[in-house]
Structure formats: C-alpha cells, structure tokens
Design a protein around this motif. Sequence first.
Motif, PDB file in Angstrom:
ATOM      1  N   GLU A 124       2.408   6.257  11.109  1.00 37.13           N
ATOM      2  CA  GLU A 124       2.480   7.712  10.938  1.00 37.13           C
ATOM      3  C   GLU A 124       3.779   8.110  10.239  1.00 37.13           C
ATOM      4  O   GLU A 124       3.814   9.065   9.477  1.00 37.13           O
ATOM      5  N   ARG A 125       4.850   7.356  10.484  1.00 35.86           N
ATOM      6  CA  ARG A 125       6.125   7.718   9.852  1.00 35.86           C
ATOM      7  C   ARG A 125       6.040   7.490   8.337  1.00 35.86           C
ATOM      8  O   ARG A 125       6.556   8.274   7.554  1.00 35.86           O
ATOM      9  N   MET A 126       5.342   6.415   7.942  1.00 39.04           N
ATOM     10  CA  MET A 126       5.212   6.161   6.492  1.00 39.04           C
ATOM     11  C   MET A 126       4.279   7.180   5.827  1.00 39.04           C
ATOM     12  O   MET A 126       4.603   7.728   4.770  1.00 39.04           O
ATOM     13  N   SER A 127       3.135   7.450   6.446  1.00 41.77           N
ATOM     14  CA  SER A 127       2.167   8.359   5.793  1.00 41.77           C
ATOM     15  C   SER A 127       2.741   9.768   5.679  1.00 41.77           C
ATOM     16  O   SER A 127       2.584  10.433   4.654  1.00 41.77           O
ATOM     17  N   SER A 128       3.453  10.229   6.732  1.00 35.76           N
ATOM     18  CA  SER A 128       3.979  11.606   6.709  1.00 35.76           C
ATOM     19  C   SER A 128       5.067  11.754   5.646  1.00 35.76           C
ATOM     20  O   SER A 128       5.166  12.781   4.987  1.00 35.76           O
ATOM     21  N   LEU A 129       5.848  10.684   5.481  1.00 38.11           N
ATOM     22  CA  LEU A 129       6.911  10.702   4.478  1.00 38.11           C
ATOM     23  C   LEU A 129       6.304  10.919   3.082  1.00 38.11           C
ATOM     24  O   LEU A 129       6.772  11.759   2.301  1.00 38.11           O
ATOM     25  N   ILE A 130       5.239  10.185   2.801  1.00 40.58           N
ATOM     26  CA  ILE A 130       4.606  10.291   1.479  1.00 40.58           C
ATOM     27  C   ILE A 130       3.854  11.620   1.356  1.00 40.58           C
ATOM     28  O   ILE A 130       3.926  12.305   0.332  1.00 40.58           O
ATOM     29  N   PHE A 131       3.181  11.992   2.443  1.00 42.01           N
ATOM     30  CA  PHE A 131       2.387  13.233   2.376  1.00 42.01           C
ATOM     31  C   PHE A 131       3.286  14.460   2.168  1.00 42.01           C
ATOM     32  O   PHE A 131       2.880  15.431   1.540  1.00 42.01           O
ATOM     33  N   ARG A 132       4.511  14.395   2.681  1.00 37.81           N
ATOM     34  CA  ARG A 132       5.422  15.537   2.455  1.00 37.81           C
ATOM     35  C   ARG A 132       5.583  15.806   0.954  1.00 37.81           C
ATOM     36  O   ARG A 132       5.527  16.946   0.513  1.00 37.81           O
ATOM     37  N   ASP A 133       5.750  14.724   0.174  1.00 33.64           N
ATOM     38  CA  ASP A 133       5.915  14.897  -1.279  1.00 33.64           C
ATOM     39  C   ASP A 133       4.649  15.481  -1.904  1.00 33.64           C
ATOM     40  O   ASP A 133       4.713  16.312  -2.801  1.00 33.64           O
ATOM     41  N   VAL A 134       3.491  15.000  -1.411  1.00 35.06           N
ATOM     42  CA  VAL A 134       2.212  15.475  -1.972  1.00 35.06           C
ATOM     43  C   VAL A 134       2.052  16.962  -1.664  1.00 35.06           C
ATOM     44  O   VAL A 134       1.657  17.754  -2.529  1.00 35.06           O
ATOM     45  N   ARG A 136       0.831  -1.208   0.000  1.00 38.97           N
ATOM     46  CA  ARG A 136       0.000   0.000   0.000  1.00 38.97           C
ATOM     47  C   ARG A 136       0.867   1.261   0.000  1.00 38.97           C
ATOM     48  O   ARG A 136       0.625   2.192  -0.766  1.00 38.97           O
ATOM     49  N   HIS A 137       1.907   1.242   0.850  1.00 31.64           N
ATOM     50  CA  HIS A 137       2.710   2.455   0.976  1.00 31.64           C
ATOM     51  C   HIS A 137       3.660   2.650  -0.216  1.00 31.64           C
ATOM     52  O   HIS A 137       3.871   3.781  -0.654  1.00 31.64           O
ATOM     53  N   LEU A 138       4.172   1.537  -0.739  1.00 36.73           N
ATOM     54  CA  LEU A 138       5.010   1.664  -1.942  1.00 36.73           C
ATOM     55  C   LEU A 138       4.181   2.196  -3.098  1.00 36.73           C
ATOM     56  O   LEU A 138       4.616   3.062  -3.855  1.00 36.73           O
ATOM     57  N   GLY A 139       2.943   1.686  -3.195  1.00 32.35           N
ATOM     58  CA  GLY A 139       2.027   2.129  -4.257  1.00 32.35           C
ATOM     59  C   GLY A 139       1.749   3.616  -4.127  1.00 32.35           C
ATOM     60  O   GLY A 139       1.836   4.374  -5.107  1.00 32.35           O
ATOM     61  N   LEU A 140       1.467   4.052  -2.905  1.00 37.54           N
ATOM     62  CA  LEU A 140       1.171   5.473  -2.663  1.00 37.54           C
ATOM     63  C   LEU A 140       2.376   6.350  -2.987  1.00 37.54           C
ATOM     64  O   LEU A 140       2.246   7.401  -3.621  1.00 37.54           O
ATOM     65  N   ALA A 141       3.552   5.888  -2.543  1.00 41.60           N
ATOM     66  CA  ALA A 141       4.778   6.675  -2.795  1.00 41.60           C
ATOM     67  C   ALA A 141       5.011   6.797  -4.297  1.00 41.60           C
ATOM     68  O   ALA A 141       5.381   7.870  -4.796  1.00 41.60           O
ATOM     69  N   GLY A 142       4.768   5.718  -5.033  1.00 38.40           N
ATOM     70  CA  GLY A 142       4.922   5.741  -6.488  1.00 38.40           C
ATOM     71  C   GLY A 142       3.953   6.739  -7.110  1.00 38.40           C
ATOM     72  O   GLY A 142       4.342   7.592  -7.910  1.00 38.40           O
ATOM     73  N   GLN A 143       2.675   6.670  -6.685  1.00 40.16           N
ATOM     74  CA  GLN A 143       1.660   7.589  -7.233  1.00 40.16           C
ATOM     75  C   GLN A 143       2.000   9.043  -6.910  1.00 40.16           C
ATOM     76  O   GLN A 143       1.678   9.956  -7.660  1.00 40.16           O
ATOM     77  N   ALA A 144       2.646   9.231  -5.760  1.00 33.56           N
ATOM     78  CA  ALA A 144       2.967  10.608  -5.335  1.00 33.56           C
ATOM     79  C   ALA A 144       4.224  11.145  -6.016  1.00 33.56           C
ATOM     80  O   ALA A 144       4.707  12.206  -5.665  1.00 33.56           O
ATOM     81  N   GLY A 145       4.773  10.394  -6.944  1.00 32.34           N
ATOM     82  CA  GLY A 145       5.933  10.900  -7.698  1.00 32.34           C
ATOM     83  C   GLY A 145       7.136   9.977  -7.623  1.00 32.34           C
ATOM     84  O   GLY A 145       8.086  10.117  -8.379  1.00 32.34           O
ATOM     85  N   GLY A 146       7.091   9.044  -6.697  1.00 33.71           N
ATOM     86  CA  GLY A 146       8.155   8.037  -6.579  1.00 33.71           C
ATOM     87  C   GLY A 146       9.547   8.616  -6.398  1.00 33.71           C
ATOM     88  O   GLY A 146      10.518   8.119  -6.979  1.00 33.71           O
ATOM     89  N   GLN A 147       9.665   9.663  -5.597  1.00 33.28           N
ATOM     90  CA  GLN A 147      10.981  10.277  -5.369  1.00 33.28           C
ATOM     91  C   GLN A 147      11.949   9.266  -4.772  1.00 33.28           C
ATOM     92  O   GLN A 147      11.599   8.548  -3.826  1.00 33.28           O
TER      93      GLN A 147
END
Length: 450
Positions: free
Chosen positions: A124-134, A73-84
């Motif tokens: 929370e550490r995973m979601s915040s990491l991805i949300f920062r990019d968003v 789920r989190h890898l997918g989200l990170a990819g959708q968010a730009g995959g930095q």
Amino acid sequence: MSHALIVSKFGGTSMGDLTSMQRSALISAERKSTVVVVSATSGTTDKLIEIAKSASQGRMDDCEKLVFSVKERHLGLAGQAGGQEQTVAMLQSYFTELDLLVQNISLLKELTPRAYDHILSLGERMSSLIFRDVLQAALPNKKVTLLDARTVIKTDSNFGKATPQIDVIEREAMARMNLSGDQVYVTQGFIGGDSEGNTTILGRGGSDYSAALFAEGISANVLEIWTDVAGVATTDPRLCPTARIIPELSYSEAGEMAQYGAKILHPATIAPAVRKNIPVFVGSSFEKDLPGTWIRTSVDHRPAVRAITKRNAQALLTITTPSMYNAYGFMSGLFEVFGRHRVSVDCVTTSEISVAVTVDNATLENEKFIRDLETVGNINIEAGYSLISLIGNELTLKPSLAKTIFSTIDAVNIRMMSLGASSYNFNFLVKEEDSKSVIQKLHKTLIEEV
Ligand SMILES: Nc1ncnc2c1ncn2[C@@H]1O[C@H](COP(=O)(O)OP(=O)(O)O)[C@@H](O)[C@H]1O
Ligand SMILES: N[C@@H](CC(=O)OP(=O)(O)O)C(=O)O
C-alpha cells in the motif's frame, strides 16, 4: 463546511496498471473526494506474503525472483506516472526497507508477526506513493498530499489483525487533515500504527475497513468503495453469471453479506458507517457511470432473500463432554478459549453433550488453541466445508423457506445449519465441492424466479 466530504477507496484492481490508476484518479477528481484510500497494486500483497514466507524458509531463489518482480512493477509504474525524482527516491527507500527485512528474516529463519505486518505494509505504501502523482496530474489546481495512514489509523499491537482505536483515530484525523476543500489526501488502506510506532495491518481485504475508519474519523458525508464489479450483487458474479447488482441495501443486510463471505466488502466496513450514519456507495472503477449499490440505514424494497454468500475453507469443530448433562459453565469455559485466542465463531449448534462450531480452516494451524480446547472436552475436526448463507429480511418468519431450500438441493448433504439468532440470515454447511452448484440452484429458485 459547504462542500460534501467524500472518502473514496480504490481496490487492488483499480490500482493494477497506469490506465486503471488514471481511471481511478479521474473518478476521484470528478467526485471531489477529500480522502482517497488505496490498496496495493493487484497481486502485490500475495507476493509480499510469499516473499516473507520464502525468506523465513531459506528459499532465497524464489524470494529474490519475487522481490525483483515487485520492484520492477513499481519502478515501471512510477516511470509511466511521470518518474518524479522524489517519488523514485522514496520508492528506492522502500526497496531498501524490503531488502533489509528479507535479510533479517532469512538470517534468523524466523518470521515474527511484527516483521510480517511491516513487510505487507509496503504494498500500500508503494501504490499510494505512485497514485499521488497520478492524482496530482488529474488535479493540477489542487494540492494532493500523501498521508501516512499509520499516523491516523491507530491500532493495538495485535499484529496480523490489529484492532483500531476509534477515539484516537477520530482525534488524529481531525488534527492532521485540512478539510476545507483545498487539500486532497491520498493514503493507504490496510495499514495502521500502534502506540509504539510499529506498523500493523487490519487483516486481508482491510482497505475497505480503513476507508470506513477515515470516513468515520472525519464524519464524511459519503463513503465510496470502487472495485472491479458494478456494485454488490445477489451473489458472487464469478460463481453465478446470472447474479444481479442490488441497487439499494440496508446496513444490516450489507453487514451480514460481508460477514458471511461477500468478498466485495471487508466484514468490518459497515460498523463505522453505521456509527456516523454515512451512506456507502459501491461501484466499478471500470464502469464509473453505472448506478452501483447504495448502502444506507433503511431501504424501501426488502425481499425475503436478498443475496446468497459463501465462505470457503471452513472446518467444523465438535466439542463433546460427557459431563455436560446438567453441568453449568461448559459453554462459558468453551467460549472463553475462543475469546482468549481471538477466534471468531460464525455458526454454532448445541446438543445435550456437544457443541459444534464452524471456524476458518486456518484456525486449525493454531496448535495452542486446539490444545486449550482439548482441556474443555473431546474435539472432532472435519475440514473442507463451505458455509452458505442466505441473507434477507425476516427470514425467521418464512415458514416455507426451509422446505424450498431442502427441495432445491435435495441431493446435497447439509452437515449443519443455523437459523434464528438473526432474522437476516440462514446459514448451513455443505462440502466445498458442492458449494458452487448449491449457490447456482438456490439463486435460481430463491432470487431469479421470485
Ligand atoms: N455479492 C457480491 N457482489 C459483488 N462481488 C462479489 C460478491 N461476492 C464476492 N464478490 C467478489 O468480490 C470481488 C471484489 O472484491 P475484491 O477482489 O476485494 O476487490 P478490490 O480489490 O477492488 O478490493 C469481485 O470481483 C467479486 O468476485
Ligand atoms: N492489499 C490488501 C488490502 C486490501 O483490502 O486489498 P483489496 O482492496 O485489493 O482487496 C489485501 O490484499 O488484503
């Protein structure tokens, strides 16, 4: 400082998928939030709890499936968010942490409170990491920084439900954050750090509390809680479809509602706002333009019954001592045991030889607490109750209130009730299976038809 300091918190459903994250980012950008506090993606904390439990019980198949789904789920989200690259690398390091924790817990077949908090912090550490990019994508001209909440939200080492150290938090917040308006911080709700460098959690639903602590720490002008309902309602809209959003609430009313089960706010959220007189806004990140609820010191409209709340999974403990008659010290002995085990009591009644208190069902699993209580008196335990609370104003001065309640729900057995300690609430215990219809009937009589 010319600009308003806004702390905005987004709950799990507002982090649920990329669209929800983008919606939340747009709100943060529009509101010019300085600190954005986020929860784990919806359902992730529950999965992490299940991962920890299954690892400690040797259920490795269950555990592996859950770990896989959290990672995917989190890898997918990170990819959708730009995959930095940096984000994905950091995410992989969190996965390594998760794998190591699982290995250790399953090897020892023991889940320590310290390991439990650490594993839960990953949500929370995973979601915040991805949300920062968003958020960075929504704010191309600003610097969006990921702030590790464990460096600011300093707590004691009471794992599972740590107590924040207010003075230290204020000091760390002011030292670590640039509040000039050039920087926006994304940080984690729910988690903190003790003085030894261990990760702690503030208890389930604790991200609201984290946001309030950040708001207090930087003396924010506004604290915003963005969730999946359009504000604080007269009762849980999931229980009663005719519930209405309350435009304005006093701190006292909101505090009582949160304490007595309105899940929309963590019970501790209001106290930091009160200490710094920070207005709290509650609104839906899905319908950002609706007016929502404002919580502040005083409000113009103060109805007798403002809202009805419910806490499920309540047990009634009755402690009886034949020696209570004319005996001194029974109460202090009894409550000393509650204090020592950090068990909070919501509702108490006493007779000459017994004291009845409500506690969360989960408290019954604390065998040491029950054994210690047995040294004070004989205990009778009844489980399966809901604590219903009417929250309002000057309830102790409403002579007809009890009559209206009893006649509205006359077929239901009220096992215990409490009125008088606070003029803001009247609470009573009913069987869990009766609770939904009790709320619906009382909502109709005391709120809709008034
Ligand atoms: N009085 C109330 N007003 C609004 N929502 C309530 C109330 N009581 C309980 N709730 C529930 O609180 C939920 C929001 O809290 P929560 O699930 O913790 O959200 P989040 O994940 O955004 O923190 C709503 O979906 C609603 O069912
Ligand atoms: N993720 C944590 C903290 C929290 O407050 O979450 P939410 O804001 O989604 O209720 C929990 O589920 O308990």
